[in-house]
Scaffold this active site. Structure first.
Site, PDB file in Angstrom:
ATOM      1  N   HIS A 167       5.727   6.163  -1.057  1.00 30.32           N
ATOM      2  CA  HIS A 167       6.524   4.942  -1.250  1.00 30.32           C
ATOM      3  C   HIS A 167       5.692   3.709  -0.904  1.00 30.32           C
ATOM      4  CE1 HIS A 167       6.849   5.753   3.034  1.00 30.32           C
ATOM      5  NE2 HIS A 167       7.035   4.446   3.181  1.00 30.32           N
TER       6      HIS A 167
ATOM      7  N   HIS B  87       0.873  -1.177   0.000  1.00 31.69           N
ATOM      8  CA  HIS B  87       0.000   0.000   0.000  1.00 31.69           C
ATOM      9  C   HIS B  87       0.908   1.224   0.000  1.00 31.69           C
ATOM     10  CE1 HIS B  87       1.317  -0.436   4.134  1.00 31.69           C
ATOM     11  NE2 HIS B  87       1.247   0.889   4.160  1.00 31.69           N
TER      12      HIS B  87
END
Ligand code: 3AM
EC number: 3.1.4.58
Length: 175
Positions: free
Chosen positions: A124, A38
């Site tokens: 990220h 995620h």
């Protein structure tokens, strides 16, 4: 319960990230299960049910008038943070709209007890945790498209098999 806001990755994108990691992104660390991939927008932390309700209501209210667009980003660089000991993929291109969304969510989470993040938002997807050493530079750079149409409030669950994330609520982003 421990919660955070993030972008979900669909199953094809998760598979593409896992494929790249298996081929080119090996590191000495704890691999994040592909299902858990995620992109964190804003960490909130521990909240009780009352604070959770206050938080979701605040986001609902803000969301009814917002104009953050759905979008796309490309995961095209690998990075390593020594302090957090994580190896990650992210977009090289700055994501100003996502950064604004992340800051907004951080601010909305303040009354629920979230500490203000001092660190700059760096989008990220974490590939490995507990990486004691920097991984070698990958021989092939990643190039993985991420399309997002909503953001999500996740609960972090600690189970016998390790951590997993449960989506509690989604908010659509405008097209
Ligand atoms: O998914 P990533 O790795 O980007 O590192 C945790 C994870 O980020 C981060 O929140 C995400 C979901 O757990 N996190 C955990 N504890 C945190 C804290 N105290 C934290 N971020 C900031 N402060």
């Amino acid at each position: 319960m421990c919660v955070f806001f993030g972008l979900e990755l669909d199953s094809d994108t998760k598979r593409a990230v896992a494929d790249w990691r298996d081929r080119y992104g090996l590191a000495h660390g704890q691999p994040v299960p592909a299902d858990n991939f995620h992109l964190t927008l804003a960490f909130v932390g521990e909240v009780d049910h009352r604070h959770l309700e206050t938080l979701t209501q605040a986001v609902d209210q803000w969301a009814s008038g917002y104009t953050v667009g759905a979008g796309r980003l490309v995961l095209d660089q690998a990075g390593y943070w020594q302090k957090q000991r994580i190896y990650w993929l992210g977009p090289e291109q700055p994501q100003l709209e996502l950064a604004r969304l992340a800051v907004k969510l951080q601010n909305l989470a303040g009354p629920a007890g979230a500490r203000r993040q001092r660190k700059l938002f760096v989008p990220h997807v974490t590939l490995f945790r507990s990486c004691a050493e920097p991984p070698p530079a990958p021989v092939v750079a990643p190039r993985i498209d991420v399309h997002y149409q909503h953001f999500t409030l996740f609960e972090t669950l600690q189970g016998r098999q390790g951590v997993s994330y449960r989506a509690l609520q989604h908010w659509p982003l405008n097209r």
